[in-house]
Design an enzyme around this catalytic site. Structure first.
Site, short mmCIF file in Angstrom:
data_model
loop_
_atom_site.label_atom_id
_atom_site.label_comp_id
_atom_site.label_asym_id
_atom_site.label_seq_id
_atom_site.Cartn_x
_atom_site.Cartn_y
_atom_site.Cartn_z
N THR A 1 -3.79 -2.47 -5.28
CA THR A 1 -3.41 -2.38 -3.88
C THR A 1 -1.92 -2.06 -3.80
O THR A 1 -1.11 -2.60 -4.55
CB THR A 1 -3.70 -3.69 -3.12
OG1 THR A 1 -2.94 -4.76 -3.68
CG2 THR A 1 -5.18 -4.03 -3.15
N ASP B 1 -4.76 -7.17 -6.76
CA ASP B 1 -4.17 -7.31 -5.43
C ASP B 1 -2.72 -7.75 -5.58
O ASP B 1 -2.40 -8.93 -5.60
CB ASP B 1 -4.97 -8.32 -4.61
CG ASP B 1 -4.61 -8.27 -3.13
OD1 ASP B 1 -3.74 -7.46 -2.76
OD2 ASP B 1 -5.20 -9.04 -2.35
N ALA B 2 -1.85 -6.75 -5.71
CA ALA B 2 -0.42 -7.02 -5.89
C ALA B 2 0.42 -6.41 -4.78
O ALA B 2 1.59 -6.74 -4.65
CB ALA B 2 0.05 -6.50 -7.25
N LYS B 3 -0.17 -5.48 -4.02
CA LYS B 3 0.48 -4.85 -2.86
C LYS B 3 1.88 -4.35 -3.20
O LYS B 3 2.84 -4.56 -2.45
CB LYS B 3 0.52 -5.82 -1.68
CG LYS B 3 -0.87 -6.24 -1.20
CD LYS B 3 -0.79 -7.15 0.01
CE LYS B 3 -2.17 -7.55 0.51
NZ LYS B 3 -2.88 -8.47 -0.41
N ARG B 4 2.01 -3.65 -4.30
CA ARG B 4 3.30 -3.15 -4.72
C ARG B 4 3.71 -1.93 -3.89
O ARG B 4 2.87 -1.13 -3.48
CB ARG B 4 3.29 -2.77 -6.20
CG ARG B 4 2.97 -3.91 -7.15
CD ARG B 4 3.92 -5.08 -6.99
NE ARG B 4 3.78 -6.04 -8.06
CZ ARG B 4 3.78 -7.35 -7.90
NH1 ARG B 4 3.89 -7.87 -6.68
NH2 ARG B 4 3.67 -8.17 -8.93
#
Length: 277
Positions: free
Chosen positions: A124, A94-97
């Site tokens: 993510t 879960d890094a939402k890059r």
């Protein structure tokens, strides 16, 4: 490597349809009697991994809670990812890059290249520089047998101003993202590898076509107020592809390993019953 969607379907069928978030909040470390430092982070993470890696299908470590300790925190994350995957768990980082061009390609290489120390089964990503900006990650995920979870309908109230905005063609931005993902997954069996993040707290989503032939990562169960029983009403016919994420509601049972396992097993059983019903 077998495609992520197929591996995810098999893991959920075998271990139960549950994702446990690994979110070492300072408040959770304190509740476990640990200091808010790298030693506390390492003890917390190792305990969760040892308790759950062999029984839970999917894990979602939140990168920010490790990054805040610098390189030593990232080293703890690297070890956790390796140990979880070695025990048969799937890791969704879960890094939402989200970025463009060579920068997006570098992010993709960090998490989706098999020889990277942070290689994860899925990542993510944020599409709000345009869905096409994700192409380096899409391409490398396909090549590596990994997957993506694209932010589509998130549970935070602020998300609606972007995600539910209406485009010139009459579709919302979120509906456009879901359509892109359905196209990525076309023809993939038993499930595609390109999923969406859709909050379990959002209520009736029948106006959106969630049947993207791919997984739907659903945060919000437990501390945020949603329950497994809510899933059929929120996700409708797509509920079998939902990957419900529970974090604090499981983690608060630590540091006792048996209590952690018991909490995860209860949630997996509740989700299984809700989906079957």
């Amino acid at each position: 490597m077998t495609a992520f969607g197929a591996r995810l379907r098999a893991a959920m069928d075998e271990r139960g349809p549950l994702c446990v978030g690994i979110d070492p909040h300072a408040s959770l470390l304190a509740a476990w009697g640990l200091e808010d430092d790298v030693d506390g982070l390492e003890t917390f993470t190792r305990t969760v991994v040892e308790a759950l890696a062999g029984t839970v299908a999917v894990f979602k470590p939140q990168s920010a809670f490790f990054e805040r300790f610098g390189s030593r925190g990232v080293a703890v994350l690297e070890r956790a990812v390796a140990d979880l995957r070695a025990a048969g768990g799937l890791v969704v980082m879960d890094a939402k890059r989200g970025d463009i061009g060579s920068t997006m390609a570098a992010y993709a290489q960090t998490y989706l290249r098999p020889d990277s120390p942070l290689f994860s089964d899925a990542l993510t990503v944020s599409p709000y520089l345009g869905y096409g900006s994700l192409k380096p990650a899409v391409d490398l995920a396909r090549e590596s047998g990994a997957g993506l979870f694209v932010l589509a309908l998130t549970s935070n109230p602020e998300g609606a101003e972007v995600q539910r905005a209406v485009r010139e063609d009459g579709r919302t931005v979120a509906a456009t993202m879901l359509a892109h993902l359905a196209a990525e997954n076309a023809g993939e069996t038993p499930m595609g590898s390109f999923g969406a993040v859709v909050g379990a707290t959002l209520g009736d989503l029948s106006s959106f076509d969630l049947d993207i032939d791919g997984p739907l990562l659903a945060p919000g169960i437990g501390a945020q107020g949603a329950t497994p029983a809510d899933l059929p009403a929120v996700f409708g016919a797509a509920v079998r592809n939902v990957v419900p994420n529970v974090s604090r509601a499981v983690l608060r049972h630590g540091p006792d390993a048996a209590a952690l396992r018991g909490a995860a097993e209860r949630y997996a059983d509740e989700v299984r019953a809700a989906v079957a019903g």
